[in-house]
Design an enzyme around this catalytic site. Structure first.
Site, PDB file in Angstrom:
ATOM      1  N   GLY A 126      42.777  34.515  41.828  1.00 53.80           N
ATOM      2  CA  GLY A 126      43.818  35.268  42.514  1.00 53.80           C
ATOM      3  C   GLY A 126      43.169  36.152  43.562  1.00 53.80           C
ATOM      4  N   HIS A 149      47.491  41.843  37.487  1.00 56.60           N
ATOM      5  CA  HIS A 149      46.223  42.320  38.062  1.00 56.60           C
ATOM      6  C   HIS A 149      46.344  42.399  39.584  1.00 56.60           C
ATOM      7  CE1 HIS A 149      41.622  42.041  38.424  1.00 56.60           C
ATOM      8  NE2 HIS A 149      42.031  41.720  39.635  1.00 56.60           N
ATOM      9  N   GLU A 150      46.921  41.356  40.184  1.00 55.18           N
ATOM     10  CA  GLU A 150      47.057  41.336  41.655  1.00 55.18           C
ATOM     11  C   GLU A 150      48.035  42.395  42.127  1.00 55.18           C
ATOM     12  OE1 GLU A 150      44.820  39.807  42.943  1.00 55.18           O
ATOM     13  OE2 GLU A 150      44.345  38.343  41.403  1.00 55.18           O
ATOM     14  N   GLN A 185      42.074  43.001  49.373  1.00 54.40           N
ATOM     15  CA  GLN A 185      40.677  42.635  49.074  1.00 54.40           C
ATOM     16  C   GLN A 185      39.966  42.042  50.290  1.00 54.40           C
ATOM     17  OE1 GLN A 185      41.919  40.555  45.211  1.00 54.40           O
ATOM     18  NE2 GLN A 185      39.920  41.398  44.656  1.00 54.40           N
ATOM     19  N   HIS A 206      46.538  45.662  42.569  1.00 56.51           N
ATOM     20  CA  HIS A 206      45.826  45.823  43.846  1.00 56.51           C
ATOM     21  C   HIS A 206      46.776  46.307  44.945  1.00 56.51           C
ATOM     22  CE1 HIS A 206      41.769  44.379  43.099  1.00 56.51           C
ATOM     23  NE2 HIS A 206      42.185  43.228  42.571  1.00 56.51           N
ATOM     24  N   CYS A 213      37.112  40.859  38.435  1.00 55.90           N
ATOM     25  CA  CYS A 213      37.723  41.103  39.750  1.00 55.90           C
ATOM     26  C   CYS A 213      36.688  40.794  40.820  1.00 55.90           C
ATOM     27  CB  CYS A 213      38.180  42.559  39.862  1.00 55.90           C
ATOM     28  SG  CYS A 213      38.969  42.943  41.442  1.00 55.90           S
ATOM     29  N   LEU A 214      37.104  40.084  41.847  1.00 56.33           N
ATOM     30  CA  LEU A 214      36.178  39.731  42.927  1.00 56.33           C
ATOM     31  C   LEU A 214      35.689  40.982  43.656  1.00 56.33           C
ATOM     32  CD1 LEU A 214      37.988  36.555  44.300  1.00 56.33           C
ATOM     33  CD2 LEU A 214      35.919  36.638  42.894  1.00 56.33           C
TER      34      LEU A 214
HETATM   35  O1  GNR Z   1      39.251  35.607  39.773  1.00 56.85           O
HETATM   36  C1  GNR Z   1      39.785  36.455  39.042  1.00 56.85           C
HETATM   37  N1  GNR Z   1      39.848  36.243  37.706  1.00 56.85           N
HETATM   38  C2  GNR Z   1      40.589  36.998  36.849  1.00 56.85           C
HETATM   39  C3  GNR Z   1      40.384  36.843  35.481  1.00 56.85           C
HETATM   40  C4  GNR Z   1      41.113  37.550  34.574  1.00 56.85           C
HETATM   41  C5  GNR Z   1      42.072  38.430  35.007  1.00 56.85           C
HETATM   42  C6  GNR Z   1      42.298  38.615  36.350  1.00 56.85           C
HETATM   43  C7  GNR Z   1      41.558  37.890  37.275  1.00 56.85           C
HETATM   44  S1  GNR Z   1      41.854  38.079  38.954  1.00 56.85           S
HETATM   45  C8  GNR Z   1      40.300  37.694  39.621  1.00 56.85           C
HETATM   46  C9  GNR Z   1      40.342  37.629  41.129  1.00 56.85           C
HETATM   47  C10 GNR Z   1      40.682  38.996  41.674  1.00 56.85           C
HETATM   48  O2  GNR Z   1      39.913  39.912  41.729  1.00 56.85           O
HETATM   49  N2  GNR Z   1      41.908  39.183  42.053  1.00 56.85           N
HETATM   50  O3  GNR Z   1      42.307  40.363  42.505  1.00 56.85           O
HETATM   51 NI    NI Z   2      41.017  41.813  41.503  1.00 55.26          NI
END
Ligand code: GNR
Ligand code: NI
Length: 188
Positions: A46, A151-152, A51, A155, A109-110
């Site tokens: 995601g 999670h997104e 980001q 952000h 999270c990336l």
């Molecule tokens: O790649 C991602 N993997 C992930 C794994 C578990 C819960 C949330 C995520 S999102 C993350 C990519 C990211 O940072 N998205 O904002």
């Molecule tokens: Ni993230």
């Protein structure tokens, strides 16, 4: 389609509250295309626009390659979408319902590379959004899809998953990141 640099904590831009998109245009689609490329290149599932430094309420997601992150998910109610279907695009998403039941997931999270920890979130949710063509949609989410969309959407509010951990853990991670940065700076 271009791979854009992903910004990482402690970059303050990650604390920005992103703005609604007035209309889904070709520019929005170009952003989403770039975001998808960027996400795949980084092996993510995601990505929120902030980001890549764009404060628009835009998310791309593809959890069909989640094996890179997780084992299989269990028990998915029939109605809810577990999202195994390739790329998804969300513009101006709103969570319209969350389950009382929560689930712990080990998140990454990336923008916080190399760090993973458990976060508790509602196990299911419903999200209203505009799709790639600007059409209004609603989606019932379960499993990793539910975790990832929440999670997104964090952000979009300027929240990273570290903010959902204990203060102690968050500060430990931020210290490690700061130290790693000092070490690289010294090596250069
Ligand atoms: O790649 C991602 N993997 C992930 C794994 C578990 C819960 C949330 C995520 S999102 C993350 C990519 C990211 O940072 N998205 O904002
Ligand atoms: Ni993230």
């Amino acid at each position: 389609m271009t791979i854009r640099p992903i910004i990482e904590v402690p970059d303050k831009r990650l604390k920005t509250v992103s703005q609604p998109v007035a209309e889904v245009t070709d520019d929005t689609r170009a952003l989403m295309d770039d975001m998808l490329d960027t996400m795949y290149d980084a092996n993510g599932i995601g990505l929120a626009a902030i980001q890549v430094g764009v404060a628009d309420r835009v998310i791309v997601m593809d959890i069909s390659r989640r094996e890179q992150w997780h084992g299989a998910t269990e028990d998915d109610p029939e109605e809810a979408d577990t999202g195994e279907t390739g790329p998804r695009f969300f513009v101006n998403p709103e969570i319209v319902w969350v389950s009382e039941e929560t689930r712990n997931y080990q998140e990454g999270c990336l923008s916080v590379p190399g760090f993973y920890d458990d976060v508790a979130r509602p196990a299911q949710c419903r999200v209203a959004f505009l799709d790639y063509d600007g059409k209004a949609q609603e989606l019932a989410c379960d499993g990793l899809l539910a975790t990832c969309i929440q999670h997104e959407m964090d952000h979009l509010e300027g929240i990273v998953f570290l903010d959902r951990l204990s203060r102690l853990k968050r500060q430990m991670v931020l210290k490690k990141i700061a130290k790693a940065e000092r070490d690289t700076a010294r090596a250069e």
